[in-house]
Each structure stands twice: as structure tokens, then as C-alpha cells.
Scaffold this active site. Structure first.
Site, PDB file in Angstrom:
ATOM      1  N   ASP A  79       0.808  -1.222   0.000  1.00  0.00           N
ATOM      2  CA  ASP A  79       0.000   0.000   0.000  1.00  0.00           C
ATOM      3  C   ASP A  79       0.841   1.271   0.000  1.00  0.00           C
ATOM      4  O   ASP A  79       0.295   2.377   0.092  1.00  0.00           O
ATOM      5  CB  ASP A  79      -0.931   0.019   1.218  1.00  0.00           C
ATOM      6  CG  ASP A  79      -2.118  -0.900   1.052  1.00  0.00           C
ATOM      7  OD1 ASP A  79      -2.392  -1.315  -0.091  1.00  0.00           O
ATOM      8  OD2 ASP A  79      -2.766  -1.227   2.066  1.00  0.00           O
ATOM      9  N   ARG A 104       0.437  -1.555   7.707  1.00  0.00           N
ATOM     10  CA  ARG A 104       1.009  -0.381   7.056  1.00  0.00           C
ATOM     11  C   ARG A 104       1.991   0.387   7.946  1.00  0.00           C
ATOM     12  O   ARG A 104       2.529   1.422   7.524  1.00  0.00           O
ATOM     13  CB  ARG A 104      -0.113   0.572   6.605  1.00  0.00           C
ATOM     14  CG  ARG A 104      -1.099  -0.044   5.620  1.00  0.00           C
ATOM     15  CD  ARG A 104      -1.983   1.003   4.964  1.00  0.00           C
ATOM     16  NE  ARG A 104      -1.210   1.894   4.102  1.00  0.00           N
ATOM     17  CZ  ARG A 104      -1.726   2.945   3.463  1.00  0.00           C
ATOM     18  NH1 ARG A 104      -3.008   3.234   3.604  1.00  0.00           N
ATOM     19  NH2 ARG A 104      -0.964   3.698   2.694  1.00  0.00           N
ATOM     20  N   ARG A 150      -9.511   6.098  10.968  1.00  0.00           N
ATOM     21  CA  ARG A 150      -8.049   6.000  10.894  1.00  0.00           C
ATOM     22  C   ARG A 150      -7.372   7.049  11.792  1.00  0.00           C
ATOM     23  O   ARG A 150      -6.793   6.698  12.817  1.00  0.00           O
ATOM     24  CB  ARG A 150      -7.577   6.149   9.446  1.00  0.00           C
ATOM     25  CG  ARG A 150      -8.098   5.053   8.503  1.00  0.00           C
ATOM     26  CD  ARG A 150      -7.551   3.670   8.827  1.00  0.00           C
ATOM     27  NE  ARG A 150      -7.977   2.640   7.894  1.00  0.00           N
ATOM     28  CZ  ARG A 150      -7.387   2.324   6.760  1.00  0.00           C
ATOM     29  NH1 ARG A 150      -6.303   2.990   6.392  1.00  0.00           N
ATOM     30  NH2 ARG A 150      -7.845   1.362   5.996  1.00  0.00           N
ATOM     31  N   HIS A 179     -11.207   7.311   4.913  1.00  0.00           N
ATOM     32  CA  HIS A 179     -10.369   8.512   4.906  1.00  0.00           C
ATOM     33  C   HIS A 179     -11.188   9.692   4.378  1.00  0.00           C
ATOM     34  O   HIS A 179     -12.038   9.515   3.496  1.00  0.00           O
ATOM     35  CB  HIS A 179      -9.153   8.342   3.992  1.00  0.00           C
ATOM     36  CG  HIS A 179      -8.020   7.570   4.594  1.00  0.00           C
ATOM     37  ND1 HIS A 179      -7.212   6.743   3.844  1.00  0.00           N
ATOM     38  CD2 HIS A 179      -7.529   7.526   5.853  1.00  0.00           C
ATOM     39  CE1 HIS A 179      -6.286   6.212   4.621  1.00  0.00           C
ATOM     40  NE2 HIS A 179      -6.454   6.672   5.847  1.00  0.00           N
ATOM     41  N   CYS A 273      -5.327   9.302  -3.471  1.00  0.00           N
ATOM     42  CA  CYS A 273      -4.580   8.369  -2.620  1.00  0.00           C
ATOM     43  C   CYS A 273      -3.152   8.190  -3.106  1.00  0.00           C
ATOM     44  O   CYS A 273      -2.235   7.996  -2.306  1.00  0.00           O
ATOM     45  CB  CYS A 273      -5.284   7.018  -2.578  1.00  0.00           C
ATOM     46  SG  CYS A 273      -6.749   6.975  -1.532  1.00  0.00           S
TER      47      CYS A 273
END
Length: 288
Positions: A79, A104, A150, A179, A273
Site C-alpha cells: 500500500d 502499514r 483511521r 479517509h 490516494c
């Protein structure tokens, strides 16, 4: 509400400005785990196609006069292509991310090292859970900040202190849109496009008050992450599948530039992103 005549004058005056972006080529992209509703490890990913889509996005930015710095990807961090989550950079200050999910976690230090090696001054690592421009979007002289999935509310306070900018907290309530950058697209210092159902009632009220002339996205736009885009003041780079939003932008005087991001969408990402912006310094701090 702004008058029609005023809006028409603003539309006629739209001009792009050169931007600087940070991106990471998806050389190691795959969906090997699931940390959002878009990710299904049983759905095969075509990495070559993902790279082609990413390269098209990078080339499109460059064709429009924007500079792109590329961070090398790291094996085992699939990612890392989603560079927007790596941190936040405004003028002479920067903060690198602290990710919520352990899958992540190593991306934060990796991007921090790159930021430090490339001379980003005022660089700190986030102490609170903070997923960068995924949840912190600069609109004029304020930061809109997402929470609920998040980035933490404490991160909003940390970011406000570090950048000396006001932060407006917005609660996200739909797990598909984990997000802020999946449901809100800054267009200029006073205008955004957003998808109201993704926000709590309080968040919707705040956005309606701050941005009465906002573009309201449709369910169809949201379903393809159409709001996960980038605007340079005139051109709006977004998913080519976001047809309703593209038409709304065109009506408001913007030039929508559609990009096929379907392969990267399998991990819950699209144009924004993949794009971390290095924002120019603001002339004032803690603007109202």
C-alpha cells in the site's frame, strides 16, 4: 449563497497553478490482506495494469506542468503506492504518518526517511494516529480533518499545533469511506466537493455552513471514489468513472481530467490516494 453573476465571474477566471507532488510507483502492489471494505485478497490484482494506470496519472500531471517526485517502493509494503497517507507537508513544516493498522506501520518510517533525505525542514513524526493527507486536507488557510476510522481526534490537535493552522474536525461514519480524501475534494480556497452521507450530522452541518456553494456528489460518484481527486485550480484529476461529478465540475468552470484507476481501486485507492502534495507556505498562521 453566492450570486450567479459572482459564480460566473469566478468560473471565467479559473487558472491552474503549478504543483509539486510525491508519488510511489506500485512495483510491489497487491491485495494480500484486508483493512478496508474494498480489499479482497481473493480478487486477483493485475500489477502490470496497476503500474500502467499509475504511470498514466504521473504523465498526466507532468503534461499539465506539475512536478512529480517518486519515492521508491519497498517489498512487503503493497500500500506504499498510496502516498497521500504518508504525511502532511505545508511550507516549511512536515509531519510523517503513524498508521492505524500494523500492516502499514512500516510505511511511516519509510516515508519519514525519504522526507528527511530530501531536505524537508520542520519534519516530525506523528505521535498520534495520523494517516496524512488521507485525513488532512488543506482548504485555503484551514485544514479539514477526518476522524472515526483511521486518524484520531488527538492527531487533529497535534497537527494544529505543529502547523499553526486551524483544524476543522469532521466525523466519518461509513466504513467504505475510511479517509476524508475519499469523500471530500478541495477545489479552491473556498470551495469543495463532498458526499454528505459519509459524514455525521454534525459534520454535514459544518460543511454546509463553511461551503454553501459546494458541489454535492452523487451515490454513483462515491461508489467509484470519484471525490478522491486533485485540483490545480482549473484542472481536476479524478477517476474516469465519476461521470456525474465530471459534469458538475464542467458546469462550474473546471476541466475534469479522467484517469482509469480501476486496478488500484481494488485496494480502496484512486487519484488522490496516490498523490501527496507539497503545499507552498501559507502567508498567515491560525487563520479563522
Amino acid at each position: 449563497m453566492t450570486s450567479v453573476a459572482t459564480l460566473q465571474a469566478e468560473f471565467a477566471a479559473r487558472r491552474p497553478s503549478s504543483r509539486r507532488f510525491v508519488m510511489c510507483r506500485p512495483d510491489h502492489f497487491e491485495v494480500s490482506y484486508s483493512i478496508n471494505p474494498w480489499m479482497n485478497p481473493d480478487d486477483p490484482v493485475d500489477r502490470s495494469r496497476a503500474i500502467d494506470q499509475w504511470e498514466t496519472l504521473r504523465a498526466t500531471y507532468q503534461e499539465h506542468g506539475h512536478k512529480v517526485d517518486v519515492v521508491p517502493g519497498i517489498p512487503g509494503l503493497p500500500d506504499m503506492v498510496f502516498a497521500a497517507n504518508a504525511g502532511l507537508i505545508v511550507g516549511d513544516r512536515a509531519i510523517s504518518a503513524r498508521f492505524t493498522h500494523p500492516e502499514r506501520a512500516a510505511e511511516g518510517p519509510a516515508y519519514h526517511r525519504w522526507f528527511a533525505q530530501h531536505g524537508l525542514a520542520g519534519l516530525v513524526g506523528a505521535a498520534e494516529l495520523n494517516e496524512g493527507e488521507g485525513d488532512f486536507l488543506l482548504v485555503g488557510d484551514r485544514l479539514l480533518a477526518g476522524m472515526g476510522f483511521r486518524s484520531s481526534r488527538a492527531a487533529h490537535e497535534e497537527v494544529s499545533r505543529h502547523f499553526e493552522l486551524p483544524v476543522v474536525s469532521l466525523e466519518l461514519v461509513d466504513p467504505r469511506f475510511y479517509h476524508l480524501d475519499t469523500v471530500l475534494l478541495p477545489l479552491d480556497a473556498t470551495t469543495v466537493a463532498y458526499y454528505p452521507p459519509a459524514f455525521s450530522a454534525d459534520g454535514r452541518a459544518v460543511l454546509a455552513e463553511l461551503y454553501p456553494d459546494a458541489i454535492v456528489a452523487t451515490d454513483a460518484d462515491a461508489a467509484v471514489l470519484g471525490l478522491n481527486g486533485v485540483c490545480d485550480g482549473a484542472n481536476v484529476f479524478l477517476s474516469s468513472d465519476a461521470t456525474d461529478l465530471s459534469e458538475a465540475l464542467r458546469t462550474r468552470g473546471y476541466n475534469p481530467v479522467g484517469i482509469d484507476m480501476s486496478e488500484l481501486l481494488k485496494a480502496g485507492g484512486s487519484v488522490k490516494c496516490c498523490t501527496l502534495e507539497i503545499h507552498e507556505a501559507r502567508t498567515s498562521r491560525r487563520a479563522p
